[in-house]
Design an enzyme around this catalytic site. Structure first.
Site, PDB file in Angstrom:
ATOM      1  N   SER A 194      29.760  34.378  43.648  1.00 57.32           N
ATOM      2  CA  SER A 194      30.351  35.265  44.643  1.00 57.32           C
ATOM      3  C   SER A 194      31.694  35.826  44.174  1.00 57.32           C
ATOM      4  O   SER A 194      31.759  36.527  43.177  1.00 57.32           O
ATOM      5  CB  SER A 194      30.480  34.527  45.978  1.00 57.32           C
ATOM      6  OG  SER A 194      30.837  35.408  47.017  1.00 57.32           O
ATOM      7  N   ASP A 217      32.759  42.476  46.497  1.00 55.04           N
ATOM      8  CA  ASP A 217      32.887  41.420  45.492  1.00 55.04           C
ATOM      9  C   ASP A 217      31.686  41.430  44.547  1.00 55.04           C
ATOM     10  O   ASP A 217      30.750  42.224  44.731  1.00 55.04           O
ATOM     11  CB  ASP A 217      33.084  40.066  46.162  1.00 55.04           C
ATOM     12  CG  ASP A 217      31.863  39.597  46.941  1.00 55.04           C
ATOM     13  OD1 ASP A 217      31.001  40.429  47.263  1.00 55.04           O
ATOM     14  OD2 ASP A 217      31.778  38.387  47.234  1.00 55.04           O
ATOM     15  N   ASP A 220      28.906  39.821  43.985  1.00 55.85           N
ATOM     16  CA  ASP A 220      27.521  39.777  44.464  1.00 55.85           C
ATOM     17  C   ASP A 220      27.333  40.597  45.731  1.00 55.85           C
ATOM     18  O   ASP A 220      26.289  40.529  46.375  1.00 55.85           O
ATOM     19  CB  ASP A 220      27.050  38.342  44.662  1.00 55.85           C
ATOM     20  CG  ASP A 220      27.720  37.646  45.832  1.00 55.85           C
ATOM     21  OD1 ASP A 220      28.901  37.931  46.090  1.00 55.85           O
ATOM     22  OD2 ASP A 220      27.073  36.804  46.477  1.00 55.85           O
ATOM     23  N   ASP A 271      28.413  40.686  48.843  1.00 50.13           N
ATOM     24  CA  ASP A 271      28.189  40.199  50.202  1.00 50.13           C
ATOM     25  C   ASP A 271      29.471  40.260  51.041  1.00 50.13           C
ATOM     26  O   ASP A 271      29.426  40.089  52.249  1.00 50.13           O
ATOM     27  CB  ASP A 271      27.581  38.792  50.218  1.00 50.13           C
ATOM     28  CG  ASP A 271      28.466  37.731  49.572  1.00 50.13           C
ATOM     29  OD1 ASP A 271      29.544  38.072  49.046  1.00 50.13           O
ATOM     30  OD2 ASP A 271      28.062  36.550  49.580  1.00 50.13           O
TER      31      ASP A 271
END
Length: 570
Positions: free
Chosen positions: A147, A297, A299, A301
């Site tokens: 993440s 960010d 990834d 999310d």
């Protein structure tokens, strides 16, 4: 086996590849050796997450292999070998170093066990993986990502058949299978290519996201000037695609940060929660006189937002502020009459402002533990209740949000989704601009109606074995009754003991979190991170005006800091 014996085994046994053995042989710091081998990298409710490198307490192909072998056995025992093979597992990965390698490792191990694998062709967002599990009717999903963590980290998250990240009851079962693997040599790293299908569901994902569009004024959308940065991550293609589909034509990209690069060379941290992450985007916005800056960010999310104020400067919004704005916007532009029991979901460390807005419009509000997996679980419970005729849990999901810049509208995913969030943020900014306002003006309107809310987060990084012991000492001291709030405290909630959820939903899972609620309604929550070597303290106050709230916040933080400093400096 003690850490030294494990180290010597990994350094000398030719089962481990030459690069791994050389990396370990070069270490001269005994503390470093101990930290790499004093435990196995823990598979928690968030899966695996840790620093990449050789060792049992690091992210590498062997620890990923162990987790995958355990997951594969869990799936075949749970669904049967035939069903597991047919339904398969979807695997996705982000742009971090080794993400593609770890994804391929997982694909090889599962396919070698006879399980069909849908492997994404290119890096893609975590919410797209959640969508893909449901879209492909798979039995499970895996995404390789850390993440928003620093570049040294990577991670491994597992999703169930509903596209929801594993919650504790599920993770406990998977862990029991992983723990049965005590020898890495029994893991079959050789895959079966005939059972690996390469997939790309970006277009299908985008079509599902665009259904959440709430604002239809095309002229206003064309006038909004946007700067977007994917921070070297996976959001570049899907965010730009969805904004284009929705009619936003003035979207400028921070080109240097559109390059997929696991080193994140242009930022100190690829985390939208870090104010420095959007500096390049704000600089570009100043040159272009843009209205809004978005940054997702790695990834994709989480999304950070900066808004141009009336004086031309750019102001960063907090996750709680964006959550409140989204709540007002979505509810104002949703026909509630189509739903029997509309509901929103927040976490226990998220501001109550959004909840107040929802309750003002007669929506039910649910609070979950920290982590979007619990929000995803609640959405699935609502969905299953409808199918099974369970009237007690039959609610209609509208919006889920948390303070750490994560939001979800719609049921296309069971995880926070910065793609749909970016869409809605731009739509509400376009509407505000059409009315001669900014999102800052919208926020002031909300404060005038509901009171001035202020939130803060203090985070202490305590690495290694010593750090873990200090975090435990802090929690033990607070749990033992030594708090700085005694005179003002109304009650303490210890989530490591049974805490009742909303009626009809039993009890919350046990978790190492303490929440101190004061007599004036302010609160502080203390929580060790489940994915990072950190202890986090969340604060929330509500005042009649900004100065009042700021004063109360300062006092609250100073009181807690005394206990934290005593233990971290000891």
């Amino acid at each position: 086996m003690d850490y030294r014996k494990k180290y010597e085994e990994w350094t000398t046994d030719t089962f481990f590849d030459e690069g791994t053995r050389k990396e370990l042989a070069a270490i001269t710091d005994e503390k470093e050796i101990e930290d790499r081998f004093y435990r196995d990298l823990r598979f928690g409710t968030g899966g695996l997450r840790g620093v990449m490198g050789a060792g049992t307490n690091r992210m590498n192909r062997y620890t990923v292999g162990k987790a995958t072998a355990g997951l594969g056995k869990y799936l075949t025992d749970t669904y049967g070998e035939e069903d597991s093979r047919k339904r398969g597992v979807v695997i996705a990965y982000d742009t971090r170093y080794n993400s593609d390698l770890f994804a391929r490792t997982a694909a090889d191990i599962l396919s070698g066990m006879g399980i069909h694998v849908y492997l994404h062709e290119t890096p893609c967002p975590t919410p797209q993986l959640s969508f893909a599990v449901r879209f492909l009717h798979a039995a499970a999903g895996i995404v390789i990502t850390a993440s928003h963590n620093p570049k040294e980290y990577n991670g491994y998250k597992v999703y169930d058949e509903f596209g929801c990240q594993l919650v504790p009851s599920q993770a406990k079962q998977v862990i029991s299978y992983i723990d049965q693997i005590t020898d890495y040599r029994i893991i079959q790293f050789m895959g079966n290519a005939s059972l690996i299908s390469m997939v790309d569901v970006t277009d299908d994902f985008a079509l599902s996201v665009i259904k959440q569009s709430r604002y239809k004024e095309s002229g206003a959308k064309k006038k909004l000037k946007i700067v977007y940065t994917p921070l070297h991550g996976t959001g570049n293609i899907p965010v730009r695609k969805v904004l284009g589909m929705d009619g936003f034509s003035q979207v400028a990209i921070v080109e240097e940060q559109a390059v997929a690069d696991g080193g994140f060379p242009t930022v100190i941290s690829p985390n939208p929660e870090d104010s420095r992450a959007l500096e390049e985007g704000i600089s570009k916005a100043e040159n272009l006189d843009s209205d809004i800056v978005l940054g997702t960010d790695p990834d994709c999310d989480r999304v950070g937002v900066a808004v141009k104020a009336a004086d031309g400067t750019y102001h960063l919004l907090t996750g709680n502020q964006v959550g409140a704005l989204l709540m007002k916007f979505v509810l104002d532009h949703t026909d509630m009459s189509v739903w029997k029991r509309p509901a929103v979901i927040k976490t226990i460390v998220t501001s109550d402002l959004g909840a107040e807005i929802a309750r003002g419009k007669n929506l039910s509000v649910f609070s979950t533990l920290t982590g979007f997996k619990y929000i995803g679980e609640k959405i699935t419970q609502f969905e299953q209740a409808k199918k099974n005729g369970n009237t007690e849990q039959d609610y209609d999901f509208v919006l889920g949000y948390e303070e750490s810049y994560g939001y979800l509208a719609g049921t296309h995913a069971r995880d926070k989704d910065a793609v749909v969030s970016s869409l809605l943020i731009c739509e509400m900014a376009a509407e505000a601009k059409a009315e001669g306002k900014t999102l800052l003006d919208r926020l002031d309107d909300i404060y005038r109606q509901y009171g001035y809310y202020q939130e803060a987060l203090d985070s202490y990084t305590l690495k290694g074995k010593d750090g873990a012991e200090k975090i435990t000492a802090i929690m033990n001291e607070l749990r033992g009754g030594k708090t700085p709030f005694d005179a003002d405290m109304d009650r303490m909630i210890d989530y490591s003991n049974p805490v009742e959820a909303e009626p009809g939903f039993g009890f919350l899972p046990l978790e190492n979190v303490l929440k101190f609620i004061l007599k004036d309604g302010s609160w502080a929550a203390v929580r060790p991170s489940g994915t990072e070597p950190k202890i986090k303290i969340y604060y929330s106050v509500r005042g009649s005006e900004q100065k009042d709230a700021e004063k109360r916040m300062k006092n609250l933080r100073q009181s807690m800091k005394k206990i934290i400093d005593f233990n971290t400096n000891a």
